[in-house]
Design a protein around this motif. Structure first.
Motif, PDB file in Angstrom:
ATOM      1  N   PHE A 129       0.843  -1.202   0.000  1.00  0.00           N
ATOM      2  CA  PHE A 129       0.000   0.000   0.000  1.00  0.00           C
ATOM      3  C   PHE A 129       0.876   1.250   0.000  1.00  0.00           C
ATOM      4  O   PHE A 129       1.752   1.405   0.856  1.00  0.00           O
ATOM      5  CB  PHE A 129      -0.924   0.026   1.216  1.00  0.00           C
ATOM      6  CG  PHE A 129      -1.885   1.186   1.211  1.00  0.00           C
ATOM      7  CD1 PHE A 129      -2.909   1.253   0.283  1.00  0.00           C
ATOM      8  CD2 PHE A 129      -1.760   2.215   2.136  1.00  0.00           C
ATOM      9  CE1 PHE A 129      -3.795   2.325   0.265  1.00  0.00           C
ATOM     10  CE2 PHE A 129      -2.635   3.297   2.133  1.00  0.00           C
ATOM     11  CZ  PHE A 129      -3.654   3.350   1.192  1.00  0.00           C
ATOM     12  N   TYR A 130       0.635   2.118  -0.978  1.00  0.00           N
ATOM     13  CA  TYR A 130       1.363   3.386  -1.059  1.00  0.00           C
ATOM     14  C   TYR A 130       0.422   4.493  -0.592  1.00  0.00           C
ATOM     15  O   TYR A 130      -0.595   4.780  -1.234  1.00  0.00           O
ATOM     16  CB  TYR A 130       1.832   3.657  -2.484  1.00  0.00           C
ATOM     17  CG  TYR A 130       2.851   4.777  -2.585  1.00  0.00           C
ATOM     18  CD1 TYR A 130       4.215   4.509  -2.470  1.00  0.00           C
ATOM     19  CD2 TYR A 130       2.461   6.101  -2.770  1.00  0.00           C
ATOM     20  CE1 TYR A 130       5.156   5.513  -2.557  1.00  0.00           C
ATOM     21  CE2 TYR A 130       3.391   7.120  -2.847  1.00  0.00           C
ATOM     22  CZ  TYR A 130       4.731   6.822  -2.745  1.00  0.00           C
ATOM     23  OH  TYR A 130       5.669   7.843  -2.815  1.00  0.00           O
ATOM     24  N   CYS A 131       0.751   5.094   0.532  1.00  0.00           N
ATOM     25  CA  CYS A 131      -0.096   6.127   1.135  1.00  0.00           C
ATOM     26  C   CYS A 131       0.380   7.514   0.701  1.00  0.00           C
ATOM     27  O   CYS A 131       1.423   7.988   1.161  1.00  0.00           O
ATOM     28  CB  CYS A 131      -0.061   5.999   2.664  1.00  0.00           C
ATOM     29  SG  CYS A 131      -1.028   7.257   3.523  1.00  0.00           S
ATOM     30  N   HIS A 132      -0.377   8.144  -0.182  1.00  0.00           N
ATOM     31  CA  HIS A 132      -0.060   9.509  -0.572  1.00  0.00           C
ATOM     32  C   HIS A 132      -0.333  10.468   0.588  1.00  0.00           C
ATOM     33  O   HIS A 132       0.433  11.399   0.828  1.00  0.00           O
ATOM     34  CB  HIS A 132      -0.903   9.933  -1.774  1.00  0.00           C
ATOM     35  CG  HIS A 132      -0.741   9.053  -2.973  1.00  0.00           C
ATOM     36  ND1 HIS A 132       0.323   9.168  -3.834  1.00  0.00           N
ATOM     37  CD2 HIS A 132      -1.504   8.040  -3.440  1.00  0.00           C
ATOM     38  CE1 HIS A 132       0.201   8.268  -4.797  1.00  0.00           C
ATOM     39  NE2 HIS A 132      -0.899   7.563  -4.575  1.00  0.00           N
ATOM     40  N   PHE A 133      -1.452  10.213   1.290  1.00  0.00           N
ATOM     41  CA  PHE A 133      -1.845  11.015   2.445  1.00  0.00           C
ATOM     42  C   PHE A 133      -3.105  10.364   3.007  1.00  0.00           C
ATOM     43  O   PHE A 133      -3.950   9.892   2.238  1.00  0.00           O
ATOM     44  CB  PHE A 133      -2.135  12.467   2.032  1.00  0.00           C
ATOM     45  CG  PHE A 133      -1.965  13.466   3.142  1.00  0.00           C
ATOM     46  CD1 PHE A 133      -0.698  13.798   3.602  1.00  0.00           C
ATOM     47  CD2 PHE A 133      -3.065  14.076   3.725  1.00  0.00           C
ATOM     48  CE1 PHE A 133      -0.523  14.731   4.618  1.00  0.00           C
ATOM     49  CE2 PHE A 133      -2.904  15.012   4.743  1.00  0.00           C
ATOM     50  CZ  PHE A 133      -1.630  15.331   5.186  1.00  0.00           C
ATOM     51  N   PRO A 134      -3.265  10.303   4.340  1.00  0.00           N
ATOM     52  CA  PRO A 134      -4.490   9.721   4.902  1.00  0.00           C
ATOM     53  C   PRO A 134      -5.735  10.413   4.358  1.00  0.00           C
ATOM     54  O   PRO A 134      -5.848  11.640   4.417  1.00  0.00           O
ATOM     55  CB  PRO A 134      -4.326   9.962   6.410  1.00  0.00           C
ATOM     56  CG  PRO A 134      -2.840   9.982   6.623  1.00  0.00           C
ATOM     57  CD  PRO A 134      -2.296  10.670   5.393  1.00  0.00           C
ATOM     58  N   ASP A 135      -6.667   9.623   3.843  1.00  0.00           N
ATOM     59  CA  ASP A 135      -7.841  10.191   3.187  1.00  0.00           C
ATOM     60  C   ASP A 135      -8.704  10.999   4.152  1.00  0.00           C
ATOM     61  O   ASP A 135      -9.230  12.051   3.797  1.00  0.00           O
ATOM     62  CB  ASP A 135      -8.676   9.076   2.551  1.00  0.00           C
ATOM     63  CG  ASP A 135      -9.936   9.607   1.889  1.00  0.00           C
ATOM     64  OD1 ASP A 135      -9.828  10.301   0.865  1.00  0.00           O
ATOM     65  OD2 ASP A 135     -11.041   9.334   2.404  1.00  0.00           O
ATOM     66  N   TYR A 136      -8.832  10.501   5.372  1.00  0.00           N
ATOM     67  CA  TYR A 136      -9.767  11.176   6.274  1.00  0.00           C
ATOM     68  C   TYR A 136      -9.284  12.580   6.652  1.00  0.00           C
ATOM     69  O   TYR A 136     -10.083  13.441   7.033  1.00  0.00           O
ATOM     70  CB  TYR A 136     -10.033  10.308   7.513  1.00  0.00           C
ATOM     71  CG  TYR A 136      -9.143  10.517   8.698  1.00  0.00           C
ATOM     72  CD1 TYR A 136      -9.427  11.498   9.648  1.00  0.00           C
ATOM     73  CD2 TYR A 136      -8.015   9.715   8.919  1.00  0.00           C
ATOM     74  CE1 TYR A 136      -8.627  11.680  10.760  1.00  0.00           C
ATOM     75  CE2 TYR A 136      -7.223   9.883  10.020  1.00  0.00           C
ATOM     76  CZ  TYR A 136      -7.533  10.867  10.943  1.00  0.00           C
ATOM     77  OH  TYR A 136      -6.733  11.045  12.044  1.00  0.00           O
ATOM     78  N   LEU A 137      -7.994  12.844   6.535  1.00  0.00           N
ATOM     79  CA  LEU A 137      -7.483  14.183   6.829  1.00  0.00           C
ATOM     80  C   LEU A 137      -7.779  15.161   5.684  1.00  0.00           C
ATOM     81  O   LEU A 137      -7.699  16.367   5.862  1.00  0.00           O
ATOM     82  CB  LEU A 137      -5.975  14.131   7.078  1.00  0.00           C
ATOM     83  CG  LEU A 137      -5.527  13.378   8.334  1.00  0.00           C
ATOM     84  CD1 LEU A 137      -4.015  13.406   8.448  1.00  0.00           C
ATOM     85  CD2 LEU A 137      -6.174  13.984   9.582  1.00  0.00           C
ATOM     86  N   GLN A 138      -8.106  14.626   4.509  1.00  0.00           N
ATOM     87  CA  GLN A 138      -8.434  15.486   3.372  1.00  0.00           C
ATOM     88  C   GLN A 138      -9.929  15.685   3.205  1.00  0.00           C
ATOM     89  O   GLN A 138     -10.364  16.536   2.428  1.00  0.00           O
ATOM     90  CB  GLN A 138      -7.855  14.882   2.088  1.00  0.00           C
ATOM     91  CG  GLN A 138      -6.348  14.666   2.141  1.00  0.00           C
ATOM     92  CD  GLN A 138      -5.801  14.130   0.846  1.00  0.00           C
ATOM     93  OE1 GLN A 138      -5.596  14.857  -0.115  1.00  0.00           O
ATOM     94  NE2 GLN A 138      -5.554  12.824   0.798  1.00  0.00           N
TER      95      GLN A 138
END
Length: 479
Positions: A129-138
């Motif tokens: 899994f490549y995490c660009h940025f946690p979704d819930y923070l966006q």
């Protein structure tokens, strides 16, 4: 020696990405897939949406094997709402297709939508899994009902991310955010800096391309490249350039980026930016995406939109002088050649998102020897060297206007030195070949360990995700 032999083993790798558009995440996925393919691995890319008029060249010219699925079952939203519930259901449908496809994958590369990981366990492949940025923070969490609606999906993001066999992030900034956002996960993700396909940026611009009409200016070009999304704060660039134009008339802002006619926010954001520029007294022009039908242009784009390739006729409301004299030119859904032209003619690139996880655009600009003005937060702190490859400043129109002015006032020697420093920095840290080697080692490493999560957990999480999404979807449909 044995380690090297394992690294050279030919793997069959699936990439699972929600939407193959033209954003930074899509660029990384495409570059990663192409890099692994060049290293001898078999690669298949799965996606829920792939518009051949709105994608990177490698996904439509046969370079990559792209397979579309999951999108037919559930719409993108319900009356403009429930995006995450719909996306999750569509993602599960896509994951089911991957699991049922006539392929035996060694590793599945997942990004953006961790909710697919439990169902992808049924492929019996290792999950990267490549995490660009946690979704819930966006995502937005304003209001009680929205927080309640988001709660199960936010918890699921943490639980399903933890099911991956290996997790990587794109910067040290994202690594720290990941640690704080997912306190239940004990692992610290690896930092795998995103690459640039440097050879693609070294190709000369096709100056005879008819789609470049409307993108040429006699003025000094300031360039902003971002998706047409409100969280990218592109309006900051419009305000800053408006201040610059009050002092000098030889400046033109080009606002280019990902734009999808099926995304309501893209449409609304573009219109808002055009209205903002008009309110500031700036002369605007919008170049329609190639292939967009006339009826779609009339429905979705602002009134002064022209078509590209453009033929200016005697009866047109926009003549050649208007093209050359515009203060702001909007370029939604640009091509690779249009991007290359815009970077080649730019005097300065402005990057306006705050707390951006990394940002591919500053890397593109620096490699093309263009000074960058970016917000002093997030990933750009790791990529832009203040005063050497560009300027980092506060996210205010005044600060950005001052930094842009500093670039415009540079003599040729300093601008050249800044451009050379930026190119050297990117070439050393973000080379596609080095990225491919690192990614290959990480993927091979997952095969040397036992799976991170038992199959039964995948079954339970899949059922929970499915039930939650369907319940919310049905309740909203009834209401």
């Amino acid at each position: 020696m044995p380690t090297e032999q394992k690294q050279l083993r030919r793997l069959t790798i699936a990439f699972v990405h929600p939407n193959l558009g033209i954003g930074g995440a899509e660029r990384l996925v495409v570059d990663a897939a192409v890099s692994l393919q060049k290293r001898g691995h078999r690669v298949v890319v799965y996606t829920m949406h792939h518009d051949i008029n709105h994608c990177f060249e490698e996904t439509r010219d046969g370079t990559l094997d792209v397979r579309v699925g999951g999108g037919w079952l559930v719409p993108r939203s319900v009356f403009g709402r429930l995006h995450i519930a719909c996306t999750t259901l569509r993602g599960l449908a896509l994951a089911r297709q991957v699991a049922n496809d006539n392929e035996q994958f060694d590793v599945v590369f997942v990004d953006q939508l961790a909710a697919t990981i439990p169902l992808l366990r049924f492929t019996r492949a290792r999950i990267f899994f490549y995490c660009h940025f946690p979704d819930y923070l966006q995502a937005r969490h304003d209001g009680l009902w929205r927080r309640i609606y988001r709660m199960p999906f936010d918890l699921l993001e943490q639980a399903t991310t933890g099911e991956a066999d290996e997790v990587a992030v794109n910067s040290r900034f994202t690594q720290e955010v990941f640690r704080q956002a997912f306190p239940l996960l004990s692992r610290v993700p690896r930092v795998l800096l995103p690459p640039l396909n440097l050879a693609a940026y070294d190709r000369p611009v096709d100056v005879d391309d008819a789609a470049l009409v409307g993108l040429r200016t006699r003025k000094r070009a300031i360039l902003s490249i971002n998706r047409f999304e409100r969280r990218k704060h592109v309006g900051l660039a419009v305000d800053a350039v408006a201040r610059c134009i009050r002092e000098r008339s030889d400046v033109c802002l080009f606002v280019a980026g990902g734009w999808d006619r099926d995304e309501p926010e893209n449409i609304a954001c573009l219109r808002e930016l055009v209205a903002q520029a008009d309110a500031l007294g700036l002369r605007t022009l919008t170049v329609a995406p190639v292939g967009l039908r006339a009826d779609a242009r009339a429905q979705l784009l602002p009134p002064n939109t022209i078509s590209a390739p453009l033929v200016v006729t005697a009866g047109s409301n926009v003549d050649a002088e208007d093209l050359a004299d515009a203060d702001v030119v909007f370029v939604p859904s640009f091509s690779d050649n249009q991007r290359a032209h815009l970077l080649a003619q730019a005097t300065c690139v402005v990057y306006t998102p705050s707390n951006e996880h990394l940002g591919i655009v500053p890397l593109e600009a620096m490699y093309m020897r263009v000074p960058v003005v970016a917000v002093d937060s997030g990933g750009p702190r790791e990529t832009v060297v203040h005063g050497k490859t560009g300027f980092l400043c506060e996210p205010t129109a005044g600060a950005f206007a001052e930094a842009i002015g500093a670039v415009l006032d540079m003599d040729e020697a300093r601008r050249t030195a800044m451009g050379d420093a930026g190119r050297e920095r990117v070439a050393k840290a973000h080379d596609l070949h080095s990225f491919g080697e690192q990614l290959e080692r990480l993927l091979a490493g997952t095969l040397e360990r036992e799976p991170n999560a038992p199959m039964v957990l995948g079954v339970l999480l899949t059922l929970f995700i499915l039930c939650t999404s369907v319940t919310i979807y049905m309740l909203a449909s009834v209401v």
